[in-house]
Design a protein around this motif. Structure first.
Motif, mmCIF file in Angstrom:
data_model
loop_
_atom_site.group_PDB
_atom_site.id
_atom_site.type_symbol
_atom_site.label_atom_id
_atom_site.label_comp_id
_atom_site.label_asym_id
_atom_site.label_seq_id
_atom_site.Cartn_x
_atom_site.Cartn_y
_atom_site.Cartn_z
ATOM 1 N N ASN A 164 -6.484 -6.114 -1.352
ATOM 2 C CA ASN A 164 -6.745 -5.166 -2.436
ATOM 3 C C ASN A 164 -6.215 -3.767 -2.133
ATOM 4 O OD1 ASN A 164 -8.044 -7.097 -4.014
ATOM 5 N ND2 ASN A 164 -10.022 -6.712 -3.038
ATOM 6 N N ILE A 181 -2.505 -3.789 -2.485
ATOM 7 C CA ILE A 181 -2.142 -3.934 -3.900
ATOM 8 C C ILE A 181 -2.250 -2.596 -4.620
ATOM 9 C CG2 ILE A 181 -2.877 -4.953 -6.088
ATOM 10 C CD1 ILE A 181 -3.597 -7.490 -4.539
ATOM 11 N N HIS A 224 3.983 -7.222 -3.217
ATOM 12 C CA HIS A 224 2.934 -7.952 -3.929
ATOM 13 C C HIS A 224 2.927 -9.428 -3.538
ATOM 14 C CE1 HIS A 224 0.118 -8.925 -7.135
ATOM 15 N NE2 HIS A 224 0.918 -9.930 -7.474
ATOM 16 N N PRO A 279 -0.816 -11.018 -1.567
ATOM 17 C CA PRO A 279 -1.419 -11.276 -2.883
ATOM 18 C C PRO A 279 -2.920 -11.035 -2.943
ATOM 19 C CG PRO A 279 -0.975 -13.338 -1.743
ATOM 20 C CD PRO A 279 -0.387 -12.245 -0.891
ATOM 21 N N ASN A 334 0.494 -0.344 -3.453
ATOM 22 C CA ASN A 334 1.768 -0.833 -3.972
ATOM 23 C C ASN A 334 1.967 -0.409 -5.427
ATOM 24 O OD1 ASN A 334 4.199 -2.277 -3.695
ATOM 25 N ND2 ASN A 334 3.289 -4.107 -4.586
ATOM 26 N N LYS A 335 0.911 -0.495 -6.227
ATOM 27 C CA LYS A 335 1.002 -0.056 -7.622
ATOM 28 C C LYS A 335 1.225 1.450 -7.709
ATOM 29 C CE LYS A 335 -1.794 -3.763 -9.643
ATOM 30 N NZ LYS A 335 -3.050 -4.112 -10.363
#
Length: 209
Positions: free
Chosen positions: A29, A32, A22, A26, A35-36
């Motif tokens: 999208n 991200i 993260h 940053p 990653n989640k």
């Protein structure tokens, strides 16, 4: 105790990896979201490890199998997601070698998973008796012995592929430093109006970025 240590280590590793990716991406999208997803899959896999350890196959077979599915199934998906992230981040964040190594770990895990699922399905389909689930000690002359050995070897092989995959994080984690920050709202713990105080920031890891 060893299972608890593995569980805590796994959760910590997965969370630190999530925070690192993260911080490195940053504003990406797609990365991200992946990653989640990896964080959720990894934590659920650790939950499955706890279920496997607390519900033995000979006592609660369904719970044990459910935990194994969470551990190995979602754990394999976690490795796959992290490999995709490695592909997305190379060569800007790290070299291609890291991606290829992690891809090999995923292939290793997939081959082991296929072997385990195939042999365990044949072993527990009822052809070798209904009491085979309760069987603890196997002899070479027992029916299904070969399938049992292949299943066990494949399960251990998957476990080692997980460990080796986590070992690929070593160099990545040498480039990160985590800190815990305590924000005080007052000088006491009574319900009073907040007043400005100095905040404390302490390192969790000693490695610098």
């Amino acid at each position: 105790m060893s299972t608890l240590f593995c569980l805590i280590s796994g959760v910590a590793t997965i969370y630190v990896r999530y925070k690192q990716v993260h911080a490195l991406n940053p504003e990406e999208n797609r990365i991200i979201r992946l990653n989640k997803a990896g964080l959720v899959l990894g934590l659920l896999s650790c939950l499955g490890l706890s279920i496997v350890a607390n519900f033995q196959k000979t006592t609660l077979f369904l719970a044990h199998v459910s935990g194994a599915v969470l551990t190995f199934g979602l754990g394999s998906l976690y490795m796959f997601v992290q490999t995709i992230l490695s592909y997305q981040m190379q060569p800007r964040i790290h070299g291609k070698q890291v991606f290829w190594i992690r891809l090999l770990m995923v292939i290793w895990c997939a081959v082991s998973a296929f072997s385990m699922l195939t042999c365990s399905s044949l072993l527990y389909n009822g052809s070798f008796g209904t009491d085979i689930v309760q069987k603890l000690h196997w002899n070479p002359e027992d029916k299904g012995y070969v399938l049992h050995m292949i299943t066990t070897a494949a399960e251990w092989s998957m476990s080692f592929s997980f460990v080796c995959f986590f070992l690929t994080y070593i160099r990545d984690f040498q480039k990160i430093s985590l800190r815990v920050e305590a924000n005080l709202q007052g000088l006491t713990l009574y319900d009073t109006a907040p007043c400005p105080v100095n905040n404390e920031r302490t390192r969790l890891l000693s490695r610098d970025l």
